[in-house]
Design a protein around this motif. Structure first.
Motif, PDB file in Angstrom:
ATOM      1  N   TYR A  62       0.860  -1.144  -0.092  1.00 43.24           N
ATOM      2  CA  TYR A  62       0.043   0.021  -0.005  1.00 43.24           C
ATOM      3  C   TYR A  62       1.028   1.226  -0.053  1.00 43.24           C
ATOM      4  O   TYR A  62       1.954   1.081   0.691  1.00 43.24           O
ATOM      5  N   ASP A  74      -8.383   3.077  -0.413  1.00 51.92           N
ATOM      6  CA  ASP A  74      -7.969   1.865  -1.150  1.00 51.92           C
ATOM      7  C   ASP A  74      -7.692   0.667  -0.081  1.00 51.92           C
ATOM      8  O   ASP A  74      -7.331   1.027   1.024  1.00 51.92           O
ATOM      9  N   TRP A  75      -7.976  -0.646  -0.341  1.00 55.12           N
ATOM     10  CA  TRP A  75      -7.627  -1.590   0.532  1.00 55.12           C
ATOM     11  C   TRP A  75      -7.324  -2.845  -0.217  1.00 55.12           C
ATOM     12  O   TRP A  75      -7.674  -2.811  -1.480  1.00 55.12           O
ATOM     13  N   TYR A  76      -6.942  -3.752   0.628  1.00 56.55           N
ATOM     14  CA  TYR A  76      -6.571  -5.211   0.123  1.00 56.55           C
ATOM     15  C   TYR A  76      -7.106  -6.151   1.437  1.00 56.55           C
ATOM     16  O   TYR A  76      -6.812  -5.582   2.384  1.00 56.55           O
ATOM     17  N   ASP A  92     -11.266   0.529  -3.978  1.00 59.61           N
ATOM     18  CA  ASP A  92     -11.201   1.637  -3.814  1.00 59.61           C
ATOM     19  C   ASP A  92     -12.427   2.592  -3.557  1.00 59.61           C
ATOM     20  O   ASP A  92     -13.506   2.497  -4.366  1.00 59.61           O
ATOM     21  N   CYS A 143     -14.486  -2.606  -6.529  1.00 62.73           N
ATOM     22  CA  CYS A 143     -13.988  -3.872  -5.865  1.00 62.73           C
ATOM     23  C   CYS A 143     -14.059  -4.902  -6.584  1.00 62.73           C
ATOM     24  O   CYS A 143     -14.778  -5.072  -7.878  1.00 62.73           O
ATOM     25  N   HIS A 162     -14.315  -1.994 -10.923  1.00 61.44           N
ATOM     26  CA  HIS A 162     -12.956  -1.957 -10.686  1.00 61.44           C
ATOM     27  C   HIS A 162     -11.829  -2.190 -11.863  1.00 61.44           C
ATOM     28  O   HIS A 162     -12.369  -2.909 -12.846  1.00 61.44           O
ATOM     29  N   THR A 210      -5.411  -1.127  -7.647  1.00 62.55           N
ATOM     30  CA  THR A 210      -6.198   0.090  -7.913  1.00 62.55           C
ATOM     31  C   THR A 210      -5.870   0.889  -8.719  1.00 62.55           C
ATOM     32  O   THR A 210      -4.413   0.988  -9.085  1.00 62.55           O
ATOM     33  N   ASP A 258      -3.154  10.259  -5.852  1.00 63.35           N
ATOM     34  CA  ASP A 258      -4.189   9.243  -5.209  1.00 63.35           C
ATOM     35  C   ASP A 258      -3.355   8.146  -4.367  1.00 63.35           C
ATOM     36  O   ASP A 258      -2.019   7.801  -4.365  1.00 63.35           O
ATOM     37  N   ASP A 259      -4.037   7.425  -3.415  1.00 64.20           N
ATOM     38  CA  ASP A 259      -3.328   6.140  -2.736  1.00 64.20           C
ATOM     39  C   ASP A 259      -3.513   5.078  -3.473  1.00 64.20           C
ATOM     40  O   ASP A 259      -3.997   4.991  -4.668  1.00 64.20           O
ATOM     41  N   ALA A 260      -2.639   4.073  -3.359  1.00 65.04           N
ATOM     42  CA  ALA A 260      -2.413   3.026  -4.254  1.00 65.04           C
ATOM     43  C   ALA A 260      -2.263   1.748  -3.295  1.00 65.04           C
ATOM     44  O   ALA A 260      -1.550   1.666  -2.437  1.00 65.04           O
TER      45      ALA A 260
END
Length: 272
Positions: A62, A74-76, A92, A143, A162, A210, A258-260
């Protein structure tokens, strides 16, 4: 009559300069504290480890957003299911604030809860979608949800708006995994999400990510996905953690703010 501005002495100028320098340092320290807070908050909402699955190695990375408290959503995730299969998700959330991060945590929990009682990944997304709509928070999320069976190597995948994943095998074959999907979660009630089922090759790597990884002002999402595909082809059979680290660096090339997030699933022998 023109009034002359009073002349400032060197001591006055040095004092003013010192005050401005102190203010600049204070702002810089405050900004760093905000960034540290954003990173810490996001990491607390993400899983510390992924499941240790026979026949499958996994890794995730991340990267936070680049501007202070622009906390992304963002997540996993990866978790065991009651029947011995494993669920994986990546997604995301719309927005870049504390609300988006909190919503991300709710989605992760919701997906886990639904998947514990539903085998079909499309049904998992459909029920999670209705659950999020019932919360009336006004946010939505893209997602991908996957279900992996360690006994057969079968992978079932459903997608809610996604970005597609990339796969590659040791024989040099590769492609973009872009199954038919539905709209992002939290937009339309009663949405159906088709499922694509396939058996992962014994020497296959699957890279999910993402849009913060592959899309930015420097180049298009197509160019970003091609960069990931090249890394996937080169990383087959290697350490999935190293591959995930290389893929997350693609975000730096895009010029993103953005985050990733990156999630790598790898079959076959190699470094663990």
């Amino acid at each position: 009559m023109t009034r002359r501005r009073p002349t400032r002495s060197a001591d006055d100028l040095l004092t003013a300069l010192g005050r401005l320098t102190a203010q600049a340092l204070e702002r810089a320290e405050l900004q760093k504290a905000r960034v540290d807070l954003a990173v810490a908050l996001q990491r607390e909402l993400l899983p510390a480890v992924l499941p240790d699955v026979p026949g499958l190695r996994s890794a995730a990375r991340y990267a936070p957003a680049r501007h202070g408290l622009d906390i992304g959503g963002d997540w996993y995730d990866g978790f065991w299911l009651p029947d011995g299969a494993v669920g994986f998700s990546i997604g995301d959330v719309q927005g870049h604030d504390v609300e988006a991060a909190a919503f991300m945590g709710q989605i992760r929990i919701g997906l886990r809860a639904v998947a514990a009682g539903v085998d079909d990944p499309g049904e998992v997304l459909s029920r999670a979608n209705d659950l999020l709509l019932s919360m009336s928070c006004g946010l939505f999320a893209t997602c991908s949800f996957l279900r992996f069976d360690p006994a057969t190597g079968e992978l079932a995948d459903a997608r809610a708006g996604h970005v597609p994943a990339v796969w590659a095998t040791a024989d040099g074959d590769w492609g973009i995994l872009e199954p038919a999907g539905g709209v992002p979660l939290g937009i339309l009630p009663g949405e159906a999400y088709p499922v694509t089922t396939r058996r992962m090759s014994d020497t296959e790597v699957l890279v999910l990510f993402t849009d913060g990884v592959v899309e930015g002002p420097s180049f298009s999402i197509e160019a970003g996905i091609e960069q990931v595909a090249r890394l996937a082809r080169d990383g087959v059979g290697g350490d999935p953690g190293e591959l995930a680290s290389q893929v997350i660096k693609v975000a730096d090339l895009t010029g993103h703010t953005d985050d990733a997030a990156v999630l790598v699933l790898s079959r076959g022998h190699g470094v663990t």
